[in-house]
Design a protein around this motif. Structure first.
Motif, PDB file in Angstrom:
ATOM      1  N   ASN A 223       0.866  -1.185   0.000  1.00 56.54           N
ATOM      2  CA  ASN A 223       0.000   0.000   0.000  1.00 56.54           C
ATOM      3  C   ASN A 223       0.898   1.229   0.000  1.00 56.54           C
ATOM      4  O   ASN A 223       1.399   1.643   1.043  1.00 56.54           O
TER       5      ASN A 223
ATOM      6  N   GLU B 258      -6.541   3.221  -0.457  1.00 59.37           N
ATOM      7  CA  GLU B 258      -7.781   3.743   0.104  1.00 59.37           C
ATOM      8  C   GLU B 258      -8.549   4.595  -0.901  1.00 59.37           C
ATOM      9  O   GLU B 258      -9.770   4.743  -0.794  1.00 59.37           O
TER      10      GLU B 258
ATOM     11  N   GLU C  31     -10.250   4.656  -4.124  1.00 58.58           N
ATOM     12  CA  GLU C  31     -10.762   3.594  -4.996  1.00 58.58           C
ATOM     13  C   GLU C  31     -11.252   4.099  -6.345  1.00 58.58           C
ATOM     14  O   GLU C  31     -11.170   3.375  -7.336  1.00 58.58           O
TER      15      GLU C  31
ATOM     16  N   ASP D  66      -6.250  12.474   2.149  1.00 59.19           N
ATOM     17  CA  ASP D  66      -7.405  12.027   2.929  1.00 59.19           C
ATOM     18  C   ASP D  66      -8.569  12.999   2.784  1.00 59.19           C
ATOM     19  O   ASP D  66      -9.733  12.572   2.679  1.00 59.19           O
TER      20      ASP D  66
END
Length: 260
Positions: free
Chosen positions: A29, A36, A38, A66
């Motif tokens: 990752n 995270e 997608e 994020d």
């Protein structure tokens, strides 16, 4: 460069503890291109933001990613310039990064079908020629992140690899931007159908999620990129493990280039 020569180079580079540490941090990752995210469209946006982000900036970068990922692509598309800049300003070069994002959004809207159907080589060229700030080296990262670390089969080549690391190992020297893509294709051809199982296992990488030891493109890319970071970028050829083994190098690591 033959397949066996590259395999010997990957063996020496991947045995270095500092290289190995970074590979374990980023293989399954990646911190720059996290799983995270997608939506492939947001991956295309983020791939361009990852340029010029060093390890020292990774926490700031993660906060930006994020926050962007908390919005849908449609919400990002409808944001004002001020809203987007307020999100990305912590990365620096806000104007340049905003131009990339707005240009990529337009590109995604215009070439939605091509993004799904074009082969890697054609898609990389299309992105490089049509997205503001997406050179060949950025376009490679876009396609890799969009299509998956291994599913894409892409081995990105940054400026430090193009101008120092790969010529030092005997690859051709390219002065122009297309050199990033010529070297990418050469590396991918060398790694394709190259059995790396013995060195992957012998050097302690068997716990990583590597689907095919005979085409370990992502792993081989990380080996080269982190070897460049820890050795080529240090300007000390006398400490180069390749130079101290039976690999003939040209000792170019003292050249001043944008190493990415």
């Amino acid at each position: 460069m033959t397949k066996e020569e590259l395999k010997r180079i990957l063996d020496i580079c991947s045995s270095c503890p500092d290289v190995k540490e970074d590979i374990f941090k980023n293989h399954d990752n990646n911190m720059w291109w996290p799983l995270e995210v997608e939506d492939y469209r947001k991956r295309l946006l983020i791939a361009g933001l990852s340029t010029r982000i060093s390890y020292s900036m990774i926490n700031s970068y993660k906060k930006v990613i994020d926050e962007l990922n908390s919005y849908s692509f449609e919400e990002i598309k409808n944001m004002s310039e001020e809203q987007i800049v307020s999100i990305i300003k912590g990365l620096g070069l806000s104007n340049t990064r905003y131009k990339y994002l707005s240009s990529m959004i337009e590109f995604i809207e215009m070439y939605e079908q091509e993004l799904q159907t074009l082969p890697n080589d054609q898609l990389i060229e299309l992105i490089a020629k049509n997205v503001n700030g997406a050179s060949y080296k950025v376009a490679q990262c876009c396609v890799l992140y969009m299509r998956g670390y291994y599913d894409s089969g892409i081995m990105p080549v940054d400026s430090g690899m193009k101008d120092v690391e790969l010529p030092c190992l005997g690859f051709d020297v390219y002065k122009n931007a297309i050199g990033h893509d010529k070297l990418r294709k050469e590396l991918e051809a060398l790694v394709d159908d190259l059995d790396l199982e013995d060195i992957i296992i012998n050097n302690g990488y068997e716990d990583l999620q590597i689907p095919d030891y005979n085409n370990a493109t992502w792993w081989a890319h990380l080996v080269l990129i982190y070897y460049k970071r820890h050795y080529c970028n240090k300007h000390k050829p006398e400490n180069c493990p390749l130079n101290n083994n039976d690999i003939k190098t040209l000792c170019l690591c003292d050249r001043q280039v944008d190493r990415g």
